[in-house]
Motif scaffolding. Structure first.
Motif, mmCIF file in Angstrom:
data_model
loop_
_atom_site.group_PDB
_atom_site.id
_atom_site.type_symbol
_atom_site.label_atom_id
_atom_site.label_comp_id
_atom_site.label_asym_id
_atom_site.label_seq_id
_atom_site.Cartn_x
_atom_site.Cartn_y
_atom_site.Cartn_z
ATOM 1 N N SER A 50 8.677 55.779 16.803
ATOM 2 C CA SER A 50 9.175 57.117 17.120
ATOM 3 C C SER A 50 8.927 57.389 18.596
ATOM 4 N N ASN A 51 9.809 58.194 19.180
ATOM 5 C CA ASN A 51 9.711 58.505 20.615
ATOM 6 C C ASN A 51 9.531 60.009 20.739
ATOM 7 N N VAL A 52 8.354 60.465 20.331
ATOM 8 C CA VAL A 52 8.135 61.898 20.097
ATOM 9 C C VAL A 52 8.293 62.788 21.329
ATOM 10 N N VAL A 53 8.059 62.273 22.529
ATOM 11 C CA VAL A 53 8.203 63.183 23.681
ATOM 12 C C VAL A 53 9.656 63.566 23.934
ATOM 13 N N VAL A 54 10.581 62.840 23.315
ATOM 14 C CA VAL A 54 11.991 63.224 23.415
ATOM 15 C C VAL A 54 12.473 63.880 22.115
ATOM 16 N N SER A 55 11.986 63.397 20.966
ATOM 17 C CA SER A 55 12.602 63.811 19.696
ATOM 18 C C SER A 55 11.856 64.897 18.942
ATOM 19 N N ALA A 56 10.613 65.189 19.274
ATOM 20 C CA ALA A 56 9.876 66.204 18.520
ATOM 21 C C ALA A 56 10.202 67.594 19.060
ATOM 22 N N THR A 59 21.615 71.859 18.424
ATOM 23 C CA THR A 59 21.413 70.490 18.916
ATOM 24 C C THR A 59 21.893 69.484 17.880
ATOM 25 N N GLY A 60 22.229 68.294 18.349
ATOM 26 C CA GLY A 60 22.709 67.257 17.438
ATOM 27 C C GLY A 60 23.032 65.985 18.191
ATOM 28 N N ARG A 61 24.026 65.258 17.658
ATOM 29 C CA ARG A 61 24.236 63.878 18.085
ATOM 30 C C ARG A 61 25.604 63.586 18.670
ATOM 31 N N SER A 76 16.466 59.423 20.061
ATOM 32 C CA SER A 76 15.910 59.737 21.381
ATOM 33 C C SER A 76 16.590 58.920 22.480
ATOM 34 N N GLY A 77 17.496 58.036 22.101
ATOM 35 C CA GLY A 77 18.218 57.236 23.090
ATOM 36 C C GLY A 77 17.409 56.071 23.640
ATOM 37 N N ALA A 78 16.201 55.874 23.113
ATOM 38 C CA ALA A 78 15.325 54.822 23.654
ATOM 39 C C ALA A 78 16.032 53.471 23.627
ATOM 40 N N GLN A 79 16.865 53.247 22.618
ATOM 41 C CA GLN A 79 17.592 51.992 22.548
ATOM 42 C C GLN A 79 18.954 52.108 23.247
ATOM 43 N N THR A 80 19.766 53.076 22.830
ATOM 44 C CA THR A 80 21.162 53.095 23.283
ATOM 45 C C THR A 80 21.324 53.433 24.760
ATOM 46 N N PRO A 105 23.222 67.676 22.991
ATOM 47 C CA PRO A 105 22.683 66.511 22.280
ATOM 48 C C PRO A 105 21.218 66.299 22.677
ATOM 49 N N PHE A 106 20.459 65.688 21.766
ATOM 50 C CA PHE A 106 19.009 65.535 22.044
ATOM 51 C C PHE A 106 18.644 64.123 22.479
ATOM 52 N N HIS A 107 19.626 63.329 22.916
ATOM 53 C CA HIS A 107 19.379 61.910 23.207
ATOM 54 C C HIS A 107 18.799 61.635 24.598
#
Ligand SMILES: Nc1nc2c(c(=O)[nH]1)N[C@H]1C(S)=C(S)[C@@H](COP(=O)(O)OP(=O)(O)OC[C@H]3O[C@@H](n4cnc5c(=O)[nH]c(N)nc54)[C@H](O)[C@@H]3O)O[C@H]1N2
Ligand SMILES: Nc1nc2c(c(=O)[nH]1)N[C@H]1C(S)=C(S)[C@@H](COP(=O)(O)OP(=O)(O)OC[C@H]3O[C@@H](n4cnc5c(=O)[nH]c(N)nc54)[C@H](O)[C@@H]3O)O[C@H]1N2
Ligand SMILES: [Mo]
Length: 722
Positions: free
Chosen positions: A425-431, A607-609, A616-620, A680-682
């Motif tokens: 999980s990448n909480v500083v972006v997604s929480a 917010t959404g996708r 969190s966009g960590a991969q994409t 978006p929240f990415h």
């Protein structure tokens, strides 16, 4: 040519089937894998495997952009290949596994001695395989002895899970195979944008579209809403956060017009009288006043749903990620029960699970109140069963911990978590309220993050552990259908990268933990099967041979059975076999939803996708093709709203709430209501949408209010915009 490997996509819960074929060293990947060579670092344009879609009931050979490009991340994007340790000078530097694992174990021990085991926290993820999710839950309880474990699925599936458990006694997202949708006449999609979040899913809507019966409820005219155009259905655009009222209105029409399935209600449900009383007050004109949906539409919609065809009601995060998300999902289930849909062949209610293993991830013990097999951690019989499998005294298993938001709120506080392990999980972006999460992480004595990349959260860690990606590991995943699938290894991980089961075994060893800590996923799955036996999510009859033979293995799958593609045909999972109609009523008001007519300086931020980015966009954000298509956070604003705010298309703005401020670039759109904005929240840094969202939670599920935030929008001066 190296052999091809059949597996499934690393991203969402659709788990599209794909085939991976290793690419000969030095050769560029051919065929359908898009190769992007903008980045000319040595790792660029080296997807070590070629990706091809594979025929399978959910995706029928198709993949979305994220799936096609997924293999690029195996060897590019700054893959971590050595553990990192933060030095006295504050810099992260490569170190050996011995040093890193010793430091993690020392940190856990030190925190435990000084502050007690509950000062060590574990944060898991819905992307982990069943084996890793199971082992992480066991590791927290047995090796650390902490109750403080929860995971990002709390942000995702908790409201629908709570509602499903309350009504049906079981939480399997889709209690029927996805292909059942193909023959539907009517599908009601509440708060989901599948055209972007699960593109191959759209193929299953064709039947309903042809019958003119695709109904999409979303405050935005999304690509999914557009699928209803040209006579193929209806798009309903309520004010954000008012779905509960809309659903009560639909139930009102069903009951007052005599459209309910009385025989079904009498035979299969309890609670109708109490439900009737709470619904009586929600006549369509009152619903119109609260939601903005015309009374005539409410009536027409109720009649369509009750028309007696093959009808499905499906919910997504748009209606679930609210402080009343459990009640809203409950209202959707109540409507489905009034219509007699759940358990009727060719009809039903379901929730669309999001993460790759969002279903399995919520069954094996990552949740703070749960033991494997979807068992309750407070149930003495469940504790005794799992303790036997683990070979520990039941009294040594900690009691319930706290859900994700509360766990994150406790970081560094007196009585809170002081050492935190994050897996997936990448909480500083997604929480929610991400600014507060970042401040909490800074207060920790030790932050350990296992990831493939230096995600924004890993970048703050004291120790970073580089782990295997999907194509490099064996394991099982459970799709949104509740179907267990095999993830197979197609290639070896880069040197220096380790498997998480190995990491947990090494740490358990260093902590002198009781029980056994196998590193072979097969052995872990065998243990998981035994731990799950007799539980709600019973996997005891599933094994590799059966999965390899291509059998569609839907849980519950007790030993000696052949699994359960469809639940509820004869009974629901409460002791009396009946579903519960649970009366729900709207809250008086929400601070995140401005009063109607509040004016353009008080907007509801939704917010959404986006299609191109994942979470969190960590991969994409590391895949050039995807990042080029969506490089920055764009705030959708209605032109009329933008005009009254004095902001124009492409301008940089500041979006502020009581929690904080995020920056974004304006994108004018007539697809959004004038009282609403969408972000978006990415995106990370000052474009993090969650700097603005609230960490207020649903009282039943502990789901945070991700979907609505009361905000002001202001144009940034050029020098502020940077
Ligand atoms: N491309 C992509 N695909 C993904 C993901 C991703 O990050 N990117 N993530 C995966 C995961 S984990 C998940 S959970 C799923 C999520 O999948 P979805 O639920 O489809 O995605 P969201 O964009 O979060 O929300 C859906 C819609 O809810 C609407 N909405 C917001 N507020 C409200 C409201 O109050 N009422 C109603 N009716 N609608 C509202 C939004 O406008 C949005 O269009 O997607 C999965 N697939
Ligand atoms: N504002 C707002 N916020 C939201 C939402 C929203 O709609 N709006 N949606 C919420 C939802 S539904 C979800 S599911 C969450 C998701 O948000 P996150 O939990 O942050 O999900 P990801 O971005 O997928 O982060 C996963 C991280 O773990 C890594 N990873 C992936 N697989 C593995 C693995 O097997 N092992 C390890 N160790 N690491 C792995 C990835 O590289 C990545 O850094 O976001 C939530 N946040
Ligand atoms: Mo999710």
């Amino acid at each position: 040519m190296a052999p091809a490997t059949d597996t499934h996509c690393p991203y969402c819960a659709l788990q599209c089937a794909m085939t991976l074929t290793p690419v000969a060293e030095g050769a560029a990947p051919a065929g359908e894998t898009p190769v992007t060579s903008r980045d000319d670092s040595p790792e660029a344009s080296v997807a070590p495997v070629q990706v091809a879609g594979r025929d399978f009931p959910t995706n029928r050979g198709g993949l979305c952009k994220k799936g096609w490009t997924s293999a690029e991340l195996l060897r590019r994007g700054g893959r971590l290949t050595a553990p990192l340790l933060r030095g006295a000078d504050g810099e992260l530097r490569e170190t050996t596994w011995e040093v890193a694992l010793d430091a993690v174990a020392d940190g856990i021990r030190r925190t435990r001695e000084r502050h007690g085991a509950d000062a060590v926290g574990v944060f898991g993820g819905g992307g982990l395989t069943n084996e890793k999710a199971y082992q992480l839950g066991k590791f927290a309880r047995v090796a650390i002895g902490t109750s403080r474990i929860d995971y990002d699925g709390r942000f995702c599936m908790s409201s629908a899970a709570a509602a499903g458990t309350r009504a049906f006694g079981v939480d399997r997202g889709l209690p029927f195979p996805l292909t059942d949708l193909d023959d539907a006449d009517t599908i009601l999609l509440l708060g989901t944008n599948v055209a972007e979040t699960m593109p191959p899913f759209v193929g299953h809507l064709a039947g309903a579209q042809a019958a003119g019966g695709l109904i999409v409820v979303d405050p935005r005219r999304t690509p999914t809403a557009r699928l209803t155009e040209d006579g193929r259905g209806l798009h309903v655009q309520p004010a954000p956060g008012t779905d509960l009222v809309l659903l009560l209105g639909l139930a009102h029409v069903v009951l007052t017009e005599g459209l309910a399935d009385e025989g079904y209600l009498a035979a299969r449900t309890t609670g109708l009288d109490a439900l009737r009383r709470t619904i009586a007050a929600w006549w369509p004109s009152r619903v119109q006043a609260k939601t903005g949906v015309p009374a005539a539409t409410v009536r027409a919609l109720a009649r369509r749903l009750a028309a007696g065809g093959r009808t499905f009601i499906l919910t997504g995060r748009g209606v679930e990620q609210h402080v009343d998300g459990t009640d809203t999902a409950t209202a959707a289930i109540n409507l489905a029960l009034l219509l007699g849909l759940p358990g009727r062949p060719g009809s039903g209610y379901g929730t669309l699970t999001g993460q790759g293993n969002g279903q399995g991830g919520r069954e094996h013990g990552q949740k703070c109140d749960q033991l494997p097999g979807y068992r309750k951690i407070i149930d003495p019989a469940a504790r005794a069963h799992v303790a036997r499998v683990w070979g520990v005294p039941a009294s040594s298993i900690p009691g319930p911990g706290v859900p994700a938001v509360e766990l994150l709120q406790s970081l560094g506080r007196a009585g809170g978590v002081r050492t935190l392990l994050v897996h997936g999980s990448n909480v500083v972006v997604s929480a929610p309220n991400a600014g507060a999460v970042r401040r909490g992480l800074a207060e920790l004595d030790l932050l350990v993050v296992a990831d493939f990349f230096l995600s924004e959260t890993a970048g703050l860690a004291d120790i970073v552990l580089p782990v295997c990606q999907w194509a490099e590991e064996e394991g099982t995943m459970t799709s949104l259908e509740g179907r267990v699938l095999r993830r197979r290894r197609a290639l070896q991980p880069p040197d220096g990268v380790r498997d998480e089961l190995w990491i947990l075994q090494q740490l358990a060893d260093r902590l002198d933990a009781p029980s056994t800590w196998p590193v072979d996923p097969r052995e872990v799955f065998d243990e998981l099967r035994r731990a799950s036996a007799g539980g709600i999510a019973d996997y005891s009859g599933i094994d590799d041979a059966l999965l390899d033979a291509g059998e569609a293995a839907y849980w519950p799958y007790p030993r000696g059975s052949s699994g359960t593609p469809r639940l509820f045909a004869d009974r629901f999972h409460h002791d009396d076999g009946r579903a519960r109609l649970v009366p729900v009523t709207p809250r008086a008001s929400s601070p995140e939803r401005p009063a109607r007519g509040a004016g353009p300086d008080r907007l509801t931020l939704v917010t959404g996708r986006l299609l191109e980015h994942y979470q969190s966009g960590a991969q994409t954000r590391r895949v050039p093709e995807l990042a080029d298509a969506q490089p920055v956070a764009r705030l959708s604003l209605h032109p009329a709203t933008a005009a009254s705010l004095g902001v124009g298309d492409g301008e940089r703005v500041e979006v502020s709430s009581a929690r904080g401020t995020a920056h974004a670039t304006v994108a004018l759109s007539r697809d959004i209501r004038p009282d609403t904005a969408f972000l978006p929240f990415h995106f990370p840094g000052d474009e993090t949408a969650n700097l603005v969202t609230s960490d207020a939670v649903d009282p039943v599920s502990a789901m945070p209010e991700f979907k609505t935030a009361a905000v002001r929008v202001r144009r940034l001066d050029p020098q502020e915009a940077g």
